[in-house]
Design a protein around this motif. Structure first.
Motif, short mmCIF file in Angstrom:
data_model
loop_
_atom_site.label_atom_id
_atom_site.label_comp_id
_atom_site.label_asym_id
_atom_site.label_seq_id
_atom_site.Cartn_x
_atom_site.Cartn_y
_atom_site.Cartn_z
N ASP A 69 -5.27 8.06 24.23
CA ASP A 69 -5.46 6.61 23.92
C ASP A 69 -4.79 6.37 22.72
N TYR A 70 -3.61 5.67 22.87
CA TYR A 70 -2.82 5.38 21.88
C TYR A 70 -3.51 4.49 20.74
N SER A 71 -4.20 3.40 21.28
CA SER A 71 -4.98 2.57 20.15
C SER A 71 -5.84 3.07 19.26
N ALA A 72 -6.68 3.95 20.08
CA ALA A 72 -7.74 4.72 19.18
C ALA A 72 -7.14 5.69 18.20
N TYR A 73 -6.22 6.38 18.47
CA TYR A 73 -5.84 7.34 17.65
C TYR A 73 -4.89 6.78 16.50
N SER A 74 -4.15 5.82 16.91
CA SER A 74 -3.16 4.97 15.85
C SER A 74 -4.08 4.29 14.77
N TYR A 75 -5.13 3.76 15.16
CA TYR A 75 -6.26 3.12 14.45
C TYR A 75 -7.00 4.30 13.33
N PHE A 76 -7.21 5.44 14.00
CA PHE A 76 -7.29 6.46 13.30
C PHE A 76 -6.42 7.14 12.33
N GLN A 77 -5.38 7.07 12.49
CA GLN A 77 -4.49 7.40 11.57
C GLN A 77 -4.05 6.40 10.55
N ILE A 78 -4.14 5.24 11.16
CA ILE A 78 -3.81 4.26 9.92
C ILE A 78 -5.07 4.09 8.74
N VAL A 79 -6.35 4.47 9.28
CA VAL A 79 -7.43 4.42 8.43
C VAL A 79 -7.18 5.54 7.46
N THR A 80 -6.92 6.64 8.19
CA THR A 80 -7.12 7.82 7.14
C THR A 80 -5.67 7.98 6.41
N MET A 81 -4.74 7.44 6.62
CA MET A 81 -3.61 7.10 5.54
C MET A 81 -3.84 6.01 4.55
N CYS A 82 -4.41 4.70 4.89
CA CYS A 82 -4.90 4.13 3.90
C CYS A 82 -6.06 4.57 3.00
N ASP A 83 -6.80 5.09 3.37
CA ASP A 83 -7.97 5.81 2.61
C ASP A 83 -7.46 6.97 1.77
N LEU A 84 -6.38 7.77 2.21
CA LEU A 84 -5.85 8.62 1.28
C LEU A 84 -5.04 8.17 0.39
N VAL A 85 -4.18 6.98 0.57
CA VAL A 85 -3.38 6.30 -0.58
C VAL A 85 -4.31 5.68 -1.52
N MET A 86 -5.19 5.05 -1.02
CA MET A 86 -6.31 4.43 -2.01
C MET A 86 -6.98 5.50 -3.11
N ILE A 87 -7.71 6.59 -2.28
CA ILE A 87 -7.99 7.49 -3.20
C ILE A 87 -6.91 8.33 -4.21
N LEU A 88 -5.76 8.39 -3.60
CA LEU A 88 -4.95 9.05 -4.59
C LEU A 88 -4.45 7.97 -5.84
N PHE A 89 -4.60 6.71 -5.33
CA PHE A 89 -4.35 5.61 -6.47
C PHE A 89 -5.46 5.73 -7.49
N PHE A 90 -6.62 5.81 -6.98
CA PHE A 90 -7.70 5.84 -7.95
C PHE A 90 -7.91 7.19 -8.69
N TYR A 91 -7.22 8.22 -8.03
CA TYR A 91 -7.35 9.46 -8.81
C TYR A 91 -6.24 9.27 -10.00
N ILE A 92 -4.82 8.84 -9.58
CA ILE A 92 -4.17 8.76 -10.82
C ILE A 92 -4.48 7.74 -11.73
N ILE A 93 -5.30 6.61 -11.40
CA ILE A 93 -5.86 5.67 -12.54
C ILE A 93 -6.64 6.49 -13.50
N HIS A 94 -7.57 7.53 -12.88
CA HIS A 94 -8.34 8.24 -13.72
C HIS A 94 -7.62 9.21 -14.60
N ILE A 95 -6.69 9.94 -13.98
CA ILE A 95 -5.82 11.06 -14.69
C ILE A 95 -4.99 10.57 -15.71
#
Length: 172
Positions: A69-95
Motif C-alpha cells: 500500500d503506497y500511501s500507508a508506507y509513504s506516510y510512515f516514511q514521512i513521519v519517521t523522517m520528520c520525527d528523526l530530523v526534529m529529534i536531531l534538531f533538539f539534540y544539536i540544540i542541547h549539545i
C-alpha cells in the motif's frame, strides 16, 4: 548608573583557603566549551540517540521492503523522517547549548509540543503500517521499530513534562 549585579570570580573564598588555579580555570573553561559533553552521557541525551536509531531502522526497514500500500508506507516514511530530523534538531540544540543563546524561545515547551505531536503521528503511522504489513518481514520490522520509537517518545514526553510543568509549579 547601575547595570545590575555583577559577579566577580576570585580564587579566594571567605570560608577557607584559596582554591588551586587549575580548579578555577577548569570551572571557567567549562562555561566556554563549545560542546556539552555531559549531555552525551545524560539520560535525555541517550534517550534521543535511541529514538533516532529506532526511527532510522524503521525507515530503512520499510524503504527496503515490498510495499503493498503506497500511501500507508509513504506516510510512515514521512513521519519517521520528520520525527528523526526534529529529534536531531533538539539534540544539536542541547549539545551546542543554543538554548542559552536564544532565550526568546521556551525550549522545554517547544520540545514538549514536538514530542506530543510527533508521538501521536508516529503512533498512527505505526498502527497503519502494522495493519498493512501482510506478514512481509521488512514491513513488520519497520512497524515494530516504529512502536519502539513511540514508546521512547512517550518517555521523552514524560521527562520534558516533568521539567517544564512540574518544576515550574513547585518553584512558585
Amino acid at each position: 548608573m547601575s547595570h545590575g549585579a555583577r559577579v566577580i570570580r576570585t580564587g579566594v573564598s571567605s570560608a577557607g583557603p584559596a582554591a588551586p588555579p587549575s580548579a578555577a580555570a577548569s570551572s571557567a573553561g567549562s562555561d566556554a566549551e563549545l560542546v556539552d559533553g555531559a549531555y552525551f552521557r545524560s539520560c535525555a541525551g541517550m534517550l534521543k540517540v535511541a529514538q533516532m536509531i529506532s526511527l532510522l531502522v524503521a525507515f530503512i526497514s520499510v524503504n527496503n521492503s515490498q510495499w503493498t500500500d503506497y500511501s500507508a508506507y509513504s506516510y510512515f516514511q514521512i513521519v519517521t523522517m520528520c520525527d528523526l530530523v526534529m529529534i536531531l534538531f533538539f539534540y544539536i540544540i542541547h549539545i551546542f547549548r543554543v538554548y542559552k543563546m536564544l532565550t526568546c524561545v521556551s525550549w522545554p515547551l517547544a520540545e514538549f509540543l514536538h514530542y506530543l505531536i510527533g508521538t501521536i503521528l508516529l503512533l498512527i503511522a505505526s498502527i497503519v503500517a502494522a495493519s498493512k504489513s501482510y506478514n512481509f518481514s521488512g514491513l513488520v520490522a519497520g512497524a515494530t521499530f516504529g512502536f519502539l520509537a513511540t514508546i521512547l517518545c512517550v518517555l521523552s514526553i514524560w521527562s520534558s513534562y516533568k521539567v517544564s510543568c512540574i518544576t515550574q509549579s513547585t518553584s512558585k
